[in-house]
Structure formats: C-alpha cells, structure tokens
Design a protein around this motif. Structure first.
Motif, PDB file in Angstrom:
ATOM      1  N   UNK A  19       0.402  -1.228  -0.316  1.00  0.00           N
ATOM      2  CA  UNK A  19       0.252   0.084  -0.219  1.00  0.00           C
ATOM      3  C   UNK A  19       1.089   0.595  -0.344  1.00  0.00           C
ATOM      4  N   UNK A  20       1.831   1.121  -0.170  1.00  0.00           N
ATOM      5  CA  UNK A  20       2.916   1.336   0.410  1.00  0.00           C
ATOM      6  C   UNK A  20       3.684   2.807  -1.237  1.00  0.00           C
ATOM      7  N   UNK A  21       3.490   4.128  -1.789  1.00  0.00           N
ATOM      8  CA  UNK A  21       4.413   4.340  -2.919  1.00  0.00           C
ATOM      9  C   UNK A  21       5.707   5.756  -2.813  1.00  0.00           C
ATOM     10  N   UNK A  22       6.178   5.028  -3.503  1.00  0.00           N
ATOM     11  CA  UNK A  22       7.557   6.321  -3.373  1.00  0.00           C
ATOM     12  C   UNK A  22       7.516   5.755  -4.971  1.00  0.00           C
ATOM     13  N   UNK A  23       8.156   7.164  -4.664  1.00  0.00           N
ATOM     14  CA  UNK A  23       8.800   7.503  -6.467  1.00  0.00           C
ATOM     15  C   UNK A  23       7.815   7.802  -7.193  1.00  0.00           C
ATOM     16  N   UNK A  24       8.244   8.828  -8.584  1.00  0.00           N
ATOM     17  CA  UNK A  24       7.286   8.393  -9.218  1.00  0.00           C
ATOM     18  C   UNK A  24       7.845   8.276 -10.928  1.00  0.00           C
ATOM     19  N   UNK A  25       7.458   6.090 -10.458  1.00  0.00           N
ATOM     20  CA  UNK A  25       7.769   5.878 -11.615  1.00  0.00           C
ATOM     21  C   UNK A  25       7.618   5.958 -13.094  1.00  0.00           C
ATOM     22  N   UNK A  26       6.600   6.392 -13.370  1.00  0.00           N
ATOM     23  CA  UNK A  26       6.085   6.516 -14.834  1.00  0.00           C
ATOM     24  C   UNK A  26       6.731   7.740 -15.036  1.00  0.00           C
ATOM     25  N   UNK A  27       6.188   8.905 -14.624  1.00  0.00           N
ATOM     26  CA  UNK A  27       6.931  10.317 -14.746  1.00  0.00           C
ATOM     27  C   UNK A  27       7.962  10.241 -15.421  1.00  0.00           C
ATOM     28  N   UNK A  28       9.109   9.341 -14.800  1.00  0.00           N
ATOM     29  CA  UNK A  28      10.360   9.182 -14.909  1.00  0.00           C
ATOM     30  C   UNK A  28      11.104   8.896 -16.333  1.00  0.00           C
ATOM     31  N   UNK A  29      10.016   7.570 -16.981  1.00  0.00           N
ATOM     32  CA  UNK A  29      10.131   6.752 -18.041  1.00  0.00           C
ATOM     33  C   UNK A  29      10.885   7.842 -18.624  1.00  0.00           C
ATOM     34  N   UNK A  30       9.948   8.735 -19.731  1.00  0.00           N
ATOM     35  CA  UNK A  30      11.030   9.313 -20.792  1.00  0.00           C
ATOM     36  C   UNK A  30      11.888  10.066 -20.509  1.00  0.00           C
ATOM     37  N   UNK A  31      12.783  10.874 -19.414  1.00  0.00           N
ATOM     38  CA  UNK A  31      13.537  11.109 -19.140  1.00  0.00           C
ATOM     39  C   UNK A  31      15.147  10.208 -18.494  1.00  0.00           C
ATOM     40  N   UNK A  32      15.042   8.823 -18.511  1.00  0.00           N
ATOM     41  CA  UNK A  32      16.337   7.569 -18.766  1.00  0.00           C
ATOM     42  C   UNK A  32      16.168   7.003 -19.406  1.00  0.00           C
ATOM     43  N   UNK A  33      17.151   6.286 -19.493  1.00  0.00           N
ATOM     44  CA  UNK A  33      17.681   5.291 -20.305  1.00  0.00           C
ATOM     45  C   UNK A  33      18.044   3.530 -19.714  1.00  0.00           C
ATOM     46  N   UNK A  34      18.002   3.798 -18.495  1.00  0.00           N
ATOM     47  CA  UNK A  34      17.695   2.486 -18.113  1.00  0.00           C
ATOM     48  C   UNK A  34      17.214   2.524 -16.671  1.00  0.00           C
ATOM     49  N   UNK A  35      16.111   1.544 -16.381  1.00  0.00           N
ATOM     50  CA  UNK A  35      15.936   1.304 -14.627  1.00  0.00           C
ATOM     51  C   UNK A  35      16.309   0.240 -14.142  1.00  0.00           C
ATOM     52  N   UNK A  36      16.728  -0.259 -12.962  1.00  0.00           N
ATOM     53  CA  UNK A  36      16.703  -0.902 -12.189  1.00  0.00           C
ATOM     54  C   UNK A  36      15.628  -1.284 -11.371  1.00  0.00           C
ATOM     55  N   UNK A  37      15.634  -2.391 -11.497  1.00  0.00           N
ATOM     56  CA  UNK A  37      14.440  -2.773 -10.403  1.00  0.00           C
ATOM     57  C   UNK A  37      14.178  -3.360  -9.380  1.00  0.00           C
ATOM     58  N   UNK A  38      13.925  -2.793  -8.269  1.00  0.00           N
ATOM     59  CA  UNK A  38      13.530  -3.703  -6.930  1.00  0.00           C
ATOM     60  C   UNK A  38      13.262  -5.153  -7.104  1.00  0.00           C
ATOM     61  N   UNK A  39      13.996  -5.800  -6.618  1.00  0.00           N
ATOM     62  CA  UNK A  39      13.645  -7.252  -6.521  1.00  0.00           C
ATOM     63  C   UNK A  39      12.814  -8.210  -5.393  1.00  0.00           C
ATOM     64  N   UNK A  40      12.139  -7.024  -4.450  1.00  0.00           N
ATOM     65  CA  UNK A  40      11.343  -7.927  -3.477  1.00  0.00           C
ATOM     66  C   UNK A  40      12.321  -7.646  -1.732  1.00  0.00           C
ATOM     67  N   UNK A  41      13.181  -7.528  -1.717  1.00  0.00           N
ATOM     68  CA  UNK A  41      13.902  -8.247  -0.634  1.00  0.00           C
ATOM     69  C   UNK A  41      14.671  -6.341   0.042  1.00  0.00           C
ATOM     70  N   UNK A  42      14.535  -5.806  -0.735  1.00  0.00           N
ATOM     71  CA  UNK A  42      14.862  -4.434  -0.120  1.00  0.00           C
ATOM     72  C   UNK A  42      13.664  -3.197  -0.611  1.00  0.00           C
ATOM     73  N   UNK A  43      12.671  -4.014  -1.459  1.00  0.00           N
ATOM     74  CA  UNK A  43      11.450  -3.025  -2.025  1.00  0.00           C
ATOM     75  C   UNK A  43      10.780  -3.670  -2.842  1.00  0.00           C
TER      76      UNK A  43
END
Length: 260
Positions: A19-43
């Motif tokens: 239920x907790x939201x961190x960051x604004x991932x969708x809005x950032x996508x047009x301005x980056x070239x790579x996404x490092x996606x958390x895999x469930x351990x730290x987030x």
C-alpha cells in the motif's frame, strides 16, 4: 575531429511496496535510459515489479535487476554481516524473480545493479563482489553488471568476462579513495541541482570528480545514477537530460561516456 560523448542515465525504480508508494516511476521514464527494478528484498513486490516493467517498455528503457539485502524496514541501506555464499544466493534468487516478470511482459533483462548497502559493500569487499559477479555469470552471462566506477565489483565482473558499466552518481559526494560519502554523514547528498549537473558534466566529459577532501579523482563514467525517490526527482531528471543534450552528450543505454 572533436570528441563526442554519450551516457546512460539509470534510475532505481519499483521501490514501492504493498500500500506504500515511493517515487514517480511512470513520469520519470521519458527522461532516463535504464531502470533498475527492485526485486522484493529491500523494496518492491510482484505487482510493483510488473507495473514498473510495463511503464518502462513503451519508452524503450533498458530493464535491469536491482537486488538488495533482505531488509524492508531499513530499505536495504543498513550493512549486514553476510557471507559470500549468501550474497551469491540472494543475487540468484532476486535475478530469477525479476527475469520471470520481464519475460512474462515480453521484455528482455539487460543489466544488474546491486542496491544500497549491498552495492557499497561489494564496492570494497572483493569476496562479496566476486560472489555477485559469479551469480550473474552463472544465471545470465550476457547481462551488464553495474558497479561503482573502479570498484571491486566492476573488477570482479571484468575478471569473469562480463560486460560492466562503471557508475557515477549525480547527487552524491565522493571521498578521496573514490568511494561515495556514507549516507550517515551530513555532506553525503548534493541538494543543489546546479552543483549536481556540474558534477555530472565534469565526470562525463572530464573523467574525474572533486572529492570532499578537495582532491580530484579520475574515474570512468559509463552510466549516471539518478535517485527517483527524491522530492524533486522528476524536475531534476528533466533538467539533467536537457542540459546533457545541450552540452552535446547523447543519452543511450549501454554506451560508454567517450566515443571517437
């Protein structure tokens, strides 16, 4: 003939949980070239991982695994006394999780970058670095291993024959030995956008950074990390991508900073 530059802009993403939201991932996508996606351990959790992959794919953003320590409460930023074998196991486990989701969504995983304390520990601890690199090599050796520029992690990857990306940070200060200033120190973060952008341009075009001790340290910059959880992350990403292009720096995943 003038030298041309290109750089990868990567961002740590998928760090919401339940239920907790961190960051604004969708809005950032047009301005980056790579996404490092958390895999469930730290987030992150399965739904968040899937949503992040789905947000990245339409923008052509390269997908990466972002494994961390099993520490949701501390967001993976607290050191843990883990063995090399444990580092190997948790890397394999998390890599498998994100890889399955990426494949289910029709994408392809391109890189792996450890998160937080695991990243910093692997930067200086050769045994942990070698274990993480070995995990990547045994599971998916075509991945690019991201690590702090000039660190034990990039050395371990190169020793195994992995593609590596030497990473620099826009909003972090550096120590004389080339490591990042620990977050527990008050001067660890750069809060001025002007200072952060100037540091990025210097690292990309000049191959070095001014440390907190006032000395200059040479470093290789293949990829620049933007932190997506800051209060002004979107505004900063927009400005940084614009100013890099205006300075003649191309933004592209998987390219070195300098090219002839």
């Amino acid at each position: 003939m003038p030298q041309t530059y290109s750089i990868d802009l990567n961002c740590d993403m998928g760090e919401s949980f339940g239920a907790w939201t961190l960051g604004n991932d969708a809005a950032l996508m047009p301005f980056i070239t790579s996404a490092n996606i958390a895999c469930g351990f730290h987030a992150g959790d399965p739904a968040v991982m899937k949503a992040t992959v789905r947000a990245a794919l339409p923008h052509g953003v390269a997908l990466g695994a972002h494994p961390g320590l099993p520490d949701l409460v501390g967001f993976g930023r607290r050191d843990m006394a883990i063995s090399a074998e444990e580092a190997f196991d948790m890397t394999v486990y998390q890599l498998g999780a994100i890889n399955a989701i990426v494949k289910a969504e029709g994408g392809q995983l391109r890189h792996l970058k450890p998160h937080g304390a695991l990243y910093n520990m692997a930067a200086t601890n050769a045994a942990l670095a070698e274990a993480i690199a070995e995990a990547v090599y045994k599971v998916q050796p075509d991945l690019t291993l991201y690590g702090l520029a000039g660190s034990e992690l990039t050395k371990a990857g190169e020793k195994l024959g992995l593609k590596t990306a030497h990473e620099v940070f826009a909003d972090r200060t550096y120590q004389a030995n080339g490591t990042l200033t620990p977050r527990r120190q008050p001067d660890a973060l750069i809060t001025s956008a002007d200072v952060a952008i100037a540091q990025v341009l210097r690292m990309v075009q000049g191959g070095g950074v001014r440390t907190q001790q006032g000395t200059d340290v040479a470093l290789r910059a293949d990829t620049v990390c933007l932190h997506g959880d800051g209060a002004h992350a979107l505004e900063f990403a927009q400005r940084l991508s614009k100013e890099l292009r205006q300075a003649g720096v191309q933004l592209q995943a998987g390219r070195p900073a300098a090219a002839k």
